[in-house]
Design a protein around this motif. Structure first.
Motif, mmCIF file in Angstrom:
data_model
loop_
_atom_site.group_PDB
_atom_site.id
_atom_site.type_symbol
_atom_site.label_atom_id
_atom_site.label_comp_id
_atom_site.label_asym_id
_atom_site.label_seq_id
_atom_site.Cartn_x
_atom_site.Cartn_y
_atom_site.Cartn_z
ATOM 1 N N ASP A 183 0.841 -1.198 0.000
ATOM 2 C CA ASP A 183 0.000 0.000 0.000
ATOM 3 C C ASP A 183 0.878 1.250 0.000
ATOM 4 O O ASP A 183 2.113 1.171 -0.004
ATOM 5 C CB ASP A 183 -0.947 0.002 1.211
ATOM 6 C CG ASP A 183 -0.226 -0.215 2.522
ATOM 7 O OD1 ASP A 183 0.936 0.238 2.643
ATOM 8 O OD2 ASP A 183 -0.819 -0.832 3.438
ATOM 9 N N SER A 184 0.224 2.430 0.035
ATOM 10 C CA SER A 184 0.941 3.703 -0.021
ATOM 11 C C SER A 184 1.807 3.920 1.210
ATOM 12 O O SER A 184 2.856 4.574 1.127
ATOM 13 C CB SER A 184 -0.051 4.854 -0.186
ATOM 14 O OG SER A 184 -0.981 4.881 0.885
ATOM 15 N N GLU B 295 0.984 -7.141 -16.210
ATOM 16 C CA GLU B 295 -0.156 -6.789 -15.365
ATOM 17 C C GLU B 295 0.231 -6.784 -13.895
ATOM 18 O O GLU B 295 -0.205 -5.914 -13.130
ATOM 19 C CB GLU B 295 -1.302 -7.766 -15.616
ATOM 20 C CG GLU B 295 -1.933 -7.619 -17.002
ATOM 21 C CD GLU B 295 -2.932 -8.715 -17.308
ATOM 22 O OE1 GLU B 295 -3.167 -9.577 -16.428
ATOM 23 O OE2 GLU B 295 -3.473 -8.728 -18.433
ATOM 24 N N ILE C 123 2.149 -3.571 -13.211
ATOM 25 C CA ILE C 123 1.239 -2.416 -13.153
ATOM 26 C C ILE C 123 0.551 -2.357 -11.790
ATOM 27 O O ILE C 123 0.433 -1.283 -11.175
ATOM 28 C CB ILE C 123 0.205 -2.492 -14.288
ATOM 29 C CG1 ILE C 123 0.889 -2.261 -15.643
ATOM 30 C CG2 ILE C 123 -0.919 -1.464 -14.080
ATOM 31 C CD1 ILE C 123 -0.005 -2.507 -16.838
ATOM 32 N N ARG C 124 0.104 -3.508 -11.282
ATOM 33 C CA ARG C 124 -0.514 -3.534 -9.946
ATOM 34 C C ARG C 124 0.495 -3.116 -8.877
ATOM 35 O O ARG C 124 0.151 -2.415 -7.922
ATOM 36 C CB ARG C 124 -1.052 -4.930 -9.651
ATOM 37 C CG ARG C 124 -2.257 -5.328 -10.500
ATOM 38 C CD ARG C 124 -2.942 -6.560 -9.937
ATOM 39 N NE ARG C 124 -2.066 -7.729 -9.980
ATOM 40 C CZ ARG C 124 -1.996 -8.572 -11.002
ATOM 41 N NH1 ARG C 124 -2.736 -8.367 -12.094
ATOM 42 N NH2 ARG C 124 -1.187 -9.619 -10.959
ATOM 43 N N ARG C 125 1.718 -3.513 -9.056
ATOM 44 C CA ARG C 125 2.790 -3.149 -8.115
ATOM 45 C C ARG C 125 2.955 -1.635 -8.055
ATOM 46 O O ARG C 125 3.069 -1.055 -6.965
ATOM 47 C CB ARG C 125 4.081 -3.818 -8.594
ATOM 48 C CG ARG C 125 5.306 -3.633 -7.735
ATOM 49 C CD ARG C 125 6.390 -4.532 -8.309
ATOM 50 N NE ARG C 125 7.639 -4.478 -7.565
ATOM 51 C CZ ARG C 125 8.534 -5.457 -7.543
ATOM 52 N NH1 ARG C 125 8.293 -6.577 -8.234
ATOM 53 N NH2 ARG C 125 9.643 -5.352 -6.861
ATOM 54 N N ILE C 126 2.979 -0.993 -9.204
ATOM 55 C CA ILE C 126 3.115 0.463 -9.255
ATOM 56 C C ILE C 126 1.896 1.141 -8.622
ATOM 57 O O ILE C 126 2.019 2.095 -7.837
ATOM 58 C CB ILE C 126 3.283 0.933 -10.715
ATOM 59 C CG1 ILE C 126 4.587 0.390 -11.321
ATOM 60 C CG2 ILE C 126 3.223 2.455 -10.811
ATOM 61 C CD1 ILE C 126 5.844 1.027 -10.814
ATOM 62 N N ARG C 127 0.718 0.656 -8.968
ATOM 63 C CA ARG C 127 -0.507 1.312 -8.504
ATOM 64 C C ARG C 127 -0.709 1.214 -6.998
ATOM 65 O O ARG C 127 -1.386 2.056 -6.405
ATOM 66 C CB ARG C 127 -1.713 0.717 -9.238
ATOM 67 C CG ARG C 127 -1.802 1.148 -10.696
ATOM 68 C CD ARG C 127 -2.970 0.510 -11.402
ATOM 69 N NE ARG C 127 -3.088 1.020 -12.769
ATOM 70 C CZ ARG C 127 -3.919 0.533 -13.677
ATOM 71 N NH1 ARG C 127 -4.729 -0.495 -13.361
ATOM 72 N NH2 ARG C 127 -3.955 1.045 -14.893
ATOM 73 N N ARG C 128 -0.122 0.200 -6.376
ATOM 74 C CA ARG C 128 -0.281 0.078 -4.926
ATOM 75 C C ARG C 128 0.422 1.207 -4.174
ATOM 76 O O ARG C 128 0.210 1.388 -2.974
ATOM 77 C CB ARG C 128 0.240 -1.282 -4.456
ATOM 78 C CG ARG C 128 -0.708 -2.435 -4.811
ATOM 79 C CD ARG C 128 -0.394 -3.682 -3.994
ATOM 80 N NE ARG C 128 0.906 -4.260 -4.319
ATOM 81 C CZ ARG C 128 1.100 -5.199 -5.248
ATOM 82 N NH1 ARG C 128 0.056 -5.672 -5.947
ATOM 83 N NH2 ARG C 128 2.303 -5.683 -5.475
ATOM 84 N N SER C 129 1.254 1.984 -4.879
ATOM 85 C CA SER C 129 1.868 3.161 -4.251
ATOM 86 C C SER C 129 0.847 4.247 -3.975
ATOM 87 O O SER C 129 1.105 5.167 -3.190
ATOM 88 C CB SER C 129 2.969 3.724 -5.151
ATOM 89 O OG SER C 129 2.400 4.319 -6.320
ATOM 90 N N GLY C 130 -0.303 4.161 -4.646
ATOM 91 C CA GLY C 130 -1.324 5.189 -4.496
ATOM 92 C C GLY C 130 -1.080 6.409 -5.351
ATOM 93 O O GLY C 130 -1.839 7.383 -5.281
ATOM 94 N N ARG D 99 0.414 8.067 -9.344
ATOM 95 C CA ARG D 99 0.410 7.818 -10.775
ATOM 96 C C ARG D 99 1.574 8.565 -11.435
ATOM 97 O O ARG D 99 1.928 9.677 -11.023
ATOM 98 C CB ARG D 99 -0.910 8.306 -11.423
ATOM 99 C CG ARG D 99 -2.135 7.542 -10.971
ATOM 100 C CD ARG D 99 -2.152 6.123 -11.518
ATOM 101 N NE ARG D 99 -3.356 5.405 -11.162
ATOM 102 C CZ ARG D 99 -3.499 4.666 -10.074
ATOM 103 N NH1 ARG D 99 -2.490 4.584 -9.204
ATOM 104 N NH2 ARG D 99 -4.626 4.031 -9.815
#
Length: 391
Positions: free
Chosen positions: A8-9, A60, A63-70, A72
């Motif tokens: 998570d972030s 994919e 991409i989920r790994r990057i997005r879990r930072s909260g 963009r």
């Protein structure tokens, strides 16, 4: 180091201080740097299918790994810079043997370094296994402030209708990863040769013929947009503009850009050109107006008849467009000589034509997804300084 595999972030925020003094690998690597065509030819269908599925799953997951930072895109890069990261590493593989794209960095405070497909994979594997890869980077730069740039314009003045224009269009702002031979050196020399031919055999054209080599095409069509905005007399007097911008191959397709009366003119002109030079060209009639992409769009948006001369591929998009392989040896001079003669003949025929190219009856653009009509493209103001540029 790799971009962290976080939940998570909060975990991302806790990891950030460890990025100080390090380069961060920002994307997942390719599982293979062999082109798909190579796999299709030599691998079993099962192996190729497995490769594609595993590659898709890996992308994919990343991409989920990057997005879990909260965060963009640029937000992540800004946080990395503020945390003291030295820079980011990314691959820009084109999908072809040894060909890598070039482009503009998305970072503002730290460098973004593009490694080849093979080198990125190697550094990624070493970092993933905590084997401590080290990069030595020499990235000296000198900022000179605002530096004047210009278009280059050549003119054969019209003898009977000097206020009506035929324009030969190309651009000369090549990326620096190679020499920009097919984007757009090929069209630049093609238009210069066409003008040499015209000056030798048609020195007093009926209408004014311009050859225009635009600057700043890669930065948003800035050169051609500025010229169109600054020269309303050329817009109102334009008989036809012929633009070329997709490689070194023979011209094989011309869209009428939504001008419903243009097809009759092109069919008449092409019928007068020897088949060895102008044969085999497909006319897309009426086609749809271009909203951008290359310089004829700067004139189409004004309702002026401007056309793109699309050429044979020669693997342009994979191997030479914006890549480190766009070098002189990739030019196909037989095709370029043919194109230069074709353009010279089109310019002569457009100049001599007793009729003006119609522009009042225009088709609207068609949305590829909805099949519904869309408005005619609106004109975008050119960026005339770095402060105005979004690139």
């Amino acid at each position: 180091v790799l971009f962290p595999n976080i939940r998570d972030s909060a975990e991302f925020a806790a990891w950030l201080p460890t990025a100080r003094g390090k380069f961060v690998l920002f994307l997942s690597p390719e599982p293979t740097c062999r082109p798909d065509e190579n796999w299709k030819e030599f691998a079993s269908p099962e192996a190729f299918d497995r490769l594609r599925k595993e590659r898709s799953a890996a992308r994919e997951a990343w991409i989920r790994r990057i997005r879990r930072s909260g965060l963009r895109g640029r937000q992540i890069l800004e946080r990395l810079a503020d945390a003291g990261a030295l820079g980011t590493l990314t691959p820009l593989w084109s999908g072809g043997w040894g060909a890598d794209k070039t482009g503009s960095a998305a970072t503002e405070k730290i460098p973004e370094l593009a490694l080849s497909c093979e080198d990125y994979g190697l550094v990624f594997r070493l970092a993933e296994r905590n084997q401590g890869p080290v990069l030595r980077v020499n990235a000296n730069a000198e900022f000179l402030g605002e530096v004047p740039v210009s278009n280059v314009i050549a003119e054969l003045r019209g003898s009977e209708k000097p206020n009506e224009y035929v324009v030969l269009s190309a651009h000369f702002d090549s990326w620096d990863a190679a020499s920009g031979a097919t984007d757009n050196g090929s069209a630049t020399v093609m238009m210069m040769e066409a003008m040499r031919i015209l000056k030798a055999v048609y020195p007093k054209p009926r209408r004014t013929i311009l050859a225009a080599h635009w600057s700043g095409e890669e930065q948003g069509l800035n050169g051609s947009r500025a010229f169109a905005a600054d020269h309303p007399e050329v817009i109102s007097g334009l008989q036809a503009l012929f633009n070329q911008d997709n490689g070194t191959g023979r011209v094989e397709r011309i869209s009428m850009q939504g001008f419903t009366g243009a097809g009759a003119f092109f069919r008449r002109w092409l019928s007068a050109i020897p088949s060895g030079i102008g044969g085999g060209i497909t006319l897309v009639d009426p086609g749809a107006p271009s909203g951008g992409g290359t310089d004829h769009a700067s004139f189409v948006c004004h309702g002026a008849p401007a056309f793109s001369l699309a050429s044979r591929s020669w693997d342009y998009f994979t191997y030479t467009w914006h890549t480190n392989r766009d070098t002189f040896d990739k030019l196909v001079f037989e095709d370029l000589r043919n194109n230069a003669m074709l353009v010279a003949m089109l310019a002569y025929l457009a100049s001599e034509d007793p009729s003006r190219m119609p522009r009042e009856a225009r088709a609207t653009a068609a949305n590829a997804q909805t099949r519904q009509s869309a408005p005619w493209p609106t004109c975008t103001a050119p960026a005339r300084s770095s402060a105005e540029s979004t690139r």
